[in-house]
Design a protein around this motif. Structure first.
Motif, PDB file in Angstrom:
ATOM      1  N   ILE A  53     100.671  73.647  55.634  1.00 40.12           N
ATOM      2  CA  ILE A  53     101.229  74.520  56.660  1.00 40.12           C
ATOM      3  C   ILE A  53     100.676  75.944  56.533  1.00 40.12           C
ATOM      4  N   SER A  54     100.520  76.425  55.310  1.00 37.86           N
ATOM      5  CA  SER A  54      99.997  77.782  55.114  1.00 37.86           C
ATOM      6  C   SER A  54      98.553  77.897  55.598  1.00 37.86           C
ATOM      7  N   VAL A  55      97.743  76.871  55.281  1.00 34.73           N
ATOM      8  CA  VAL A  55      96.353  76.873  55.739  1.00 34.73           C
ATOM      9  C   VAL A  55      96.297  76.774  57.262  1.00 34.73           C
ATOM     10  N   PHE A  59      94.686  79.437  60.143  1.00 36.88           N
ATOM     11  CA  PHE A  59      93.770  79.149  61.243  1.00 36.88           C
ATOM     12  C   PHE A  59      94.397  79.509  62.590  1.00 36.88           C
ATOM     13  N   GLN A  60      95.629  79.076  62.797  1.00 36.87           N
ATOM     14  CA  GLN A  60      96.259  79.316  64.093  1.00 36.87           C
ATOM     15  C   GLN A  60      96.481  80.803  64.342  1.00 36.87           C
ATOM     16  N   MET A  61      96.930  81.533  63.324  1.00 38.44           N
ATOM     17  CA  MET A  61      97.190  82.956  63.521  1.00 38.44           C
ATOM     18  C   MET A  61      95.903  83.742  63.725  1.00 38.44           C
ATOM     19  N   PRO A 352      91.224  80.251  49.504  1.00 38.49           N
ATOM     20  CA  PRO A 352      89.838  80.711  49.730  1.00 38.49           C
ATOM     21  C   PRO A 352      88.918  80.401  48.564  1.00 38.49           C
ATOM     22  N   ARG A 353      89.411  80.603  47.332  1.00 39.89           N
ATOM     23  CA  ARG A 353      88.591  80.289  46.156  1.00 39.89           C
ATOM     24  C   ARG A 353      88.353  78.790  46.038  1.00 39.89           C
ATOM     25  N   ASN A 392      86.937  82.448  54.508  1.00 36.31           N
ATOM     26  CA  ASN A 392      87.147  83.797  55.049  1.00 36.31           C
ATOM     27  C   ASN A 392      88.405  83.911  55.894  1.00 36.31           C
ATOM     28  N   ILE A 393      89.118  82.783  56.093  1.00 36.14           N
ATOM     29  CA  ILE A 393      90.373  82.808  56.851  1.00 36.14           C
ATOM     30  C   ILE A 393      91.528  82.654  55.862  1.00 36.14           C
ATOM     31  N   PRO A 394      92.218  83.728  55.517  1.00 36.00           N
ATOM     32  CA  PRO A 394      93.284  83.626  54.512  1.00 36.00           C
ATOM     33  C   PRO A 394      94.480  82.851  55.040  1.00 36.00           C
ATOM     34  N   PRO A 395      95.103  82.017  54.201  1.00 44.87           N
ATOM     35  CA  PRO A 395      96.327  81.318  54.622  1.00 44.87           C
ATOM     36  C   PRO A 395      97.447  82.309  54.921  1.00 44.87           C
TER      37      PRO A 395
END
Length: 436
Positions: A53-55, A59-61, A352-353, A392-395
């Motif tokens: 959900i966080s990932v 993406f969605q945000m 990201p890591r 590059n897209i932070p959760p």
């Protein structure tokens, strides 16, 4: 009142004491294994759901932020003229809930670039000082090359993917070969040439591949007299859109206002359905775990029927005896839910890591296999850019969602234990003693 309070405390201590004894005294060892596996299932379920959900939120945000800050704005106002726009701008500047108000024109175009390459795009004419007057736009429309400079006439800023499709770089020319507009606008022309001064990149691919920005002056000159002047408003909080629109309609009854919720309704509905379906699929994990807990608890009730009979004979109330098994189920849920919460948050923060590590594993794995099978082609292998894009897209971690997932994991174990322990109320001391 004091007596009732002391009675509740003593009952609670008794339930905890007997529950710990039941957990320690396990003749077969099966109950411990079942409890461990149940807690492990809840832990993995909570961890997986929080991470996924966080990932997905990340993406969605990134899409939503880019759309709302660059494309749709929070509120769009239409029906303005250049004369009425002055009063409307002054009104918006005085409102506390409105952060910025920016005029713009829009038109569809078929743009040509180098080597006869062409691409359909959306031309948006914006103020020359767009980056200074709209902080949200500046945050989402990141400069990829050159600068967002529309000071000179016939200057244009392209989305990165649009520039790539046209085959142009900074300083090269593009032509608005076909352009939508009124009767005073030529449909096809080879003279609408613009010099590329910058490229911008957002978190939404459609904007990168289809948006081009020119100045308001150029927009008024090329888009014709029938071009619609639109004002894009940014608010302090996006959820205040209905309140602000209500006030705007009172003060400007002749204008048409559209909220970001309506403008992007189909897109946001699709994202919501996608997220709900993913939640539904992953929540099946908790259902499976709850069924296992239910079966294990029923077996435990059957195995502990002698102890239950003894407790009943010594005056233990059946509701309190049932609470023993419910407490064990609750502790099973807590032992799984809290570690799952910690691991889920840790994985989400480090995602990201993790994507970078996955990229390295895939890259070096491909190099290793090629060196074994076809060494001459190994130098052609390149790292997968998709992983770097994801990195590059932070959760985005939302506290409400995380707590809801954890509580649901604990509740699934609690509910299963309650359902299984109802058999305690059906046992009688005489039946158990006779059977044994």
């Amino acid at each position: 009142m004091k007596h009732l309070k002391n009675n509740l405390i003593s009952n609670f201590k008794w339930v905890l004491f007997v529950s710990r004894r039941f957990a320690r005294v396990d003749r077969t060892g099966r109950s411990k294994i079942n409890a461990f596996l149940a807690s492990l299932g809840i832990c993995l379920g909570v961890m997986t759901l929080i991470t996924v959900i966080s990932v997905m939120n990340g993406f969605q945000m990134s899409f939503i932020d880019s759309i709302m800050e660059v494309s749709s704005y929070h509120i769009r106002a239409e029906g303005l003229t250049m004369e009425s726009a002055v009063d409307f701008q002054e009104y918006c500047d005085k409102q506390e809930l409105i952060v910025s108000a920016s005029p713009f024109y829009e038109a569809q175009s078929l743009m040509t670039g180098a080597r006869t390459s062409q691409a359909a795009c959306l031309i948006r004419a914006v103020p020359k000082n767009m980056m200074e007057r709209d902080k949200g736009f500046k945050k989402e429309a990141k400069i990829w090359a050159g600068e967002f400079n529309l000071e000179e006439n016939d200057s244009i800023v392209l989305g990165t993917e649009l520039a790539r499709r046209l085959g142009v770089t900074i300083g090269r020319e593009v032509n608005l070969f076909a352009l939508s507009g009124g009767n005073d606008v030529e449909l096809l022309s080879g003279d609408r040439k613009f010099t590329v001064t910058g490229m911008v990149r957002t978190g939404y691919a459609d904007i990168n591949s289809s948006f081009a920005f020119i100045s308001l002056d150029d927009g008024a000159r090329y888009l014709g007299k029938d071009a619609k002047l639109i004002y894009g408003l940014k608010l302090k909080k996006t959820e205040l859109d209905s309140k602000v629109i209500g006030q705007l309609k009172i003060d400007f009854p002749d204008l048409h206002f559209e909220s970001w919720k309506e403008y992007n309704k189909s897109f946001f509905s699709t994202l919501k359905i996608e997220k709900n379906m993913l939640l539904l699929l992953v929540l099946i994990i908790f259902i499976v775990v709850a069924i296992n807990i239910f079966n294990g608890m029923r077996r435990m009730v059957f195995e502990k029927r002698e102890e239950i009979a003894v407790l009943s004979a010594y005056g233990g109330k059946k509701n309190l005896i049932q609470s023993i098994f419910i407490t064990q189920g609750f502790l099973t849920g807590v032992r799984g839910g809290l570690p799952g919460l910690a691991l889920g948050l840790l994985l989400s923060i480090q995602m990201p890591r993790i994507f970078i590590i996955m990229s390295d594993i895939v890259y070096y794995g491909q190099v290793f296999m090629l060196k074994l099978l076809n060494p001459s082609d190994a130098h052609f292998v390149r790292p997968n850019s998709t992983y770097m894009f994801y990195a590059n897209i932070p959760p985005r971690i939302f506290v409400g969602e995380v707590l809801l997932i954890t509580v649901f994991g604990v509740f699934s174990a609690l509910f299963a234990s309650y359902a299984a322990s109802k058999n305690v109320l059906k046992l009688t001391v005489s039946e158990v003693m006779r059977d044994e």
